[in-house]
Design a protein around this motif. Structure first.
Motif, PDB file in Angstrom:
ATOM      1  N   ASP A  41      -0.328   7.841 -19.610  1.00  0.00           N
ATOM      2  CA  ASP A  41       0.749   6.914 -19.290  1.00  0.00           C
ATOM      3  C   ASP A  41       0.129   5.694 -18.603  1.00  0.00           C
ATOM      4  N   ASN A  42      -0.029   4.603 -19.348  1.00  0.00           N
ATOM      5  CA  ASN A  42      -0.704   3.443 -18.781  1.00  0.00           C
ATOM      6  C   ASN A  42       0.250   2.295 -18.466  1.00  0.00           C
ATOM      7  N   LEU A  43       1.511   2.621 -18.241  1.00  0.00           N
ATOM      8  CA  LEU A  43       2.449   1.603 -17.794  1.00  0.00           C
ATOM      9  C   LEU A  43       2.185   1.261 -16.327  1.00  0.00           C
ATOM     10  N   ALA A  44       2.412   0.012 -15.970  1.00  0.00           N
ATOM     11  CA  ALA A  44       2.279  -0.382 -14.568  1.00  0.00           C
ATOM     12  C   ALA A  44       3.359   0.312 -13.751  1.00  0.00           C
ATOM     13  N   LYS A  45       2.967   0.939 -12.665  1.00  0.00           N
ATOM     14  CA  LYS A  45       3.917   1.604 -11.782  1.00  0.00           C
ATOM     15  C   LYS A  45       4.361   0.678 -10.659  1.00  0.00           C
ATOM     16  N   VAL A  46       3.474  -0.198 -10.237  1.00  0.00           N
ATOM     17  CA  VAL A  46       3.788  -1.148  -9.170  1.00  0.00           C
ATOM     18  C   VAL A  46       3.499  -2.557  -9.664  1.00  0.00           C
ATOM     19  N   VAL A  47       4.508  -3.393  -9.625  1.00  0.00           N
ATOM     20  CA  VAL A  47       4.359  -4.803  -9.997  1.00  0.00           C
ATOM     21  C   VAL A  47       4.518  -5.623  -8.730  1.00  0.00           C
ATOM     22  N   MET A  48       3.503  -6.398  -8.399  1.00  0.00           N
ATOM     23  CA  MET A  48       3.542  -7.221  -7.184  1.00  0.00           C
ATOM     24  C   MET A  48       3.730  -8.683  -7.541  1.00  0.00           C
ATOM     25  N   LEU A  49       4.785  -9.285  -7.019  1.00  0.00           N
ATOM     26  CA  LEU A  49       4.956 -10.724  -7.139  1.00  0.00           C
ATOM     27  C   LEU A  49       4.230 -11.366  -5.963  1.00  0.00           C
ATOM     28  N   SER A  50       3.127 -11.997  -6.257  1.00  0.00           N
ATOM     29  CA  SER A  50       2.282 -12.582  -5.231  1.00  0.00           C
ATOM     30  C   SER A  50       2.645 -14.061  -5.068  1.00  0.00           C
ATOM     31  N   SER A  51       1.670 -14.931  -4.986  1.00  0.00           N
ATOM     32  CA  SER A  51       1.931 -16.357  -4.816  1.00  0.00           C
ATOM     33  C   SER A  51       0.814 -17.149  -5.467  1.00  0.00           C
ATOM     34  N   ALA A  52       1.153 -18.306  -5.988  1.00  0.00           N
ATOM     35  CA  ALA A  52       0.112 -19.189  -6.532  1.00  0.00           C
ATOM     36  C   ALA A  52      -0.801 -19.635  -5.402  1.00  0.00           C
ATOM     37  N   GLY A  53      -2.067 -19.782  -5.709  1.00  0.00           N
ATOM     38  CA  GLY A  53      -3.010 -20.350  -4.743  1.00  0.00           C
ATOM     39  C   GLY A  53      -3.485 -19.413  -3.658  1.00  0.00           C
ATOM     40  N   VAL A  54      -3.326 -18.098  -3.840  1.00  0.00           N
ATOM     41  CA  VAL A  54      -3.676 -17.184  -2.752  1.00  0.00           C
ATOM     42  C   VAL A  54      -5.168 -17.189  -2.414  1.00  0.00           C
ATOM     43  N   THR A  55      -6.010 -17.514  -3.389  1.00  0.00           N
ATOM     44  CA  THR A  55      -7.452 -17.502  -3.125  1.00  0.00           C
ATOM     45  C   THR A  55      -7.971 -18.855  -2.646  1.00  0.00           C
ATOM     46  N   ARG A  56      -7.160 -19.899  -2.739  1.00  0.00           N
ATOM     47  CA  ARG A  56      -7.670 -21.244  -2.484  1.00  0.00           C
ATOM     48  C   ARG A  56      -8.062 -21.526  -1.028  1.00  0.00           C
ATOM     49  N   PRO A  57      -7.370 -20.962  -0.025  1.00  0.00           N
ATOM     50  CA  PRO A  57      -7.823 -21.209   1.352  1.00  0.00           C
ATOM     51  C   PRO A  57      -9.240 -20.725   1.619  1.00  0.00           C
ATOM     52  N   ARG A  58      -9.728 -19.776   0.812  1.00  0.00           N
ATOM     53  CA  ARG A  58     -11.058 -19.214   1.029  1.00  0.00           C
ATOM     54  C   ARG A  58     -12.123 -19.857   0.147  1.00  0.00           C
ATOM     55  N   TRP A  59     -11.727 -20.865  -0.607  1.00  0.00           N
ATOM     56  CA  TRP A  59     -12.712 -21.576  -1.410  1.00  0.00           C
ATOM     57  C   TRP A  59     -13.748 -22.238  -0.514  1.00  0.00           C
ATOM     58  N   SER A  63       0.833  -1.212   0.000  1.00  0.00           N
ATOM     59  CA  SER A  63       0.000   0.000   0.000  1.00  0.00           C
ATOM     60  C   SER A  63       0.865   1.258   0.000  1.00  0.00           C
ATOM     61  N   TYR A  64       1.931   1.251   0.789  1.00  0.00           N
ATOM     62  CA  TYR A  64       2.826   2.410   0.830  1.00  0.00           C
ATOM     63  C   TYR A  64       3.464   2.643  -0.535  1.00  0.00           C
ATOM     64  N   LEU A  65       3.841   1.549  -1.191  1.00  0.00           N
ATOM     65  CA  LEU A  65       4.470   1.657  -2.504  1.00  0.00           C
ATOM     66  C   LEU A  65       3.490   2.234  -3.525  1.00  0.00           C
ATOM     67  N   ALA A  66       2.253   1.770  -3.481  1.00  0.00           N
ATOM     68  CA  ALA A  66       1.231   2.280  -4.389  1.00  0.00           C
ATOM     69  C   ALA A  66       1.004   3.773  -4.165  1.00  0.00           C
ATOM     70  N   ASN A  67       0.926   4.171  -2.910  1.00  0.00           N
ATOM     71  CA  ASN A  67       0.709   5.584  -2.601  1.00  0.00           C
ATOM     72  C   ASN A  67       1.858   6.446  -3.102  1.00  0.00           C
ATOM     73  N   ALA A  68       3.077   5.907  -3.038  1.00  0.00           N
ATOM     74  CA  ALA A  68       4.248   6.675  -3.468  1.00  0.00           C
ATOM     75  C   ALA A  68       4.197   6.996  -4.957  1.00  0.00           C
ATOM     76  N   PHE A  69       3.584   6.105  -5.746  1.00  0.00           N
ATOM     77  CA  PHE A  69       3.529   6.308  -7.190  1.00  0.00           C
ATOM     78  C   PHE A  69       2.219   6.927  -7.659  1.00  0.00           C
ATOM     79  N   LEU A  70       1.212   6.895  -6.833  1.00  0.00           N
ATOM     80  CA  LEU A  70      -0.107   7.342  -7.265  1.00  0.00           C
ATOM     81  C   LEU A  70      -0.102   8.783  -7.747  1.00  0.00           C
ATOM     82  N   SER A  71       0.594   9.641  -7.037  1.00  0.00           N
ATOM     83  CA  SER A  71       0.601  11.061  -7.397  1.00  0.00           C
ATOM     84  C   SER A  71       1.485  11.353  -8.597  1.00  0.00           C
TER      85      SER A  71
END
Length: 212
Positions: free
Chosen positions: A148-166, A130-138
């Motif tokens: 300018d539609n380039l991604a400013k923040v790229v997040m490397l997440s993890s496979a299966g992040v939604t599966r515990p909530r299935w 969230s802090y990183l996103a805020n730093a680039f938002l302005s």
């Protein structure tokens, strides 16, 4: 709202003219160090955001004639540290994961960390993304009269992040996907932390990409 790019089709591909300097959070990690190496191979200047300067000296490459690397010690649970580190960068890549060990934590928090009793709100993902996103938002602006539609923040997440909530029904339907160690154990609730951090990034309104 921010634009999402998971498969590389929604946002523009970066060019050296537009992306000259990229910050990498978690630069000394297994993934982060590879990201730094790849960026430099492409002639992109790098700001490596690290916790341990000595480790950074051992792991990270040196500046070359084609590009430079600047190593900055950064507490990824500190908004001030993050904003300062990414100043002058065109984008940032989040490769970090883990929990805050900021100085001054009380003895109870230290004991909780020692025994693995942590809560998602103390993860560096939950705070730092969230802090990183805020730093680039302005900083998002029009370039040559076009958005300018380039991604400013790229997040490397993890496979299966939604599966515990299935739901139980979905888990039973896709047992081969749900009944794997990382999902079944979900150590320290890390998959839930990643999922929540993804959602915070989506809600930030900054242009972003998420990779699982």
């Amino acid at each position: 709202s921010g634009k999402e790019n998971i498969f590389g089709s929604a946002l523009s591909a970066p060019s050296p003219a537009k992306v000259q300097k990229v910050a990498v959070a978690g630069a000394t990690g297994r993934t982060g160090s590879l990201v730094v190496e790849e960026l430099m191979n492409r002639g992109v200047n790098v700001v490596a955001m690290v916790r341990d300067l000595e480790k950074a000296k051992e792991i990270l490459p040196s500046s070359s004639d084609e590009c430079s690397i600047t190593v900055k010690k950064c507490d990824l649970s500190s908004e001030n540290d993050i904003c300062s580190a990414v100043e002058g960068c065109d984008a940032a890549i989040w490769c970090a994961t883990g929990f805050s060990d900021a100085p001054g934590a009380n003895i109870i928090a230290q004991l909780q960390k020692m025994f693995g009793i942590m809560t998602p709100r103390r993860s560096i993902d939950a705070m730092g993304v969230s802090y990183l996103a805020n730093a680039f938002l302005s900083r998002e602006k029009e370039v040559n009269g076009e958005e300018d539609n380039l991604a400013k923040v790229v997040m490397l997440s993890s496979a299966g992040v939604t599966r515990p909530r299935w739901s139980d029904e979905k888990k039973e339907m896709f047992a081969g996907c749900a009944d794997i160690p990382i999902v079944r154990l979900n150590p320290f609730g890390i998959l839930d932390v990643k999922a929540d951090s993804e959602e915070k990034l989506r809600q930030s309104n900054v242009n972003y990409s998420i990779f699982r």
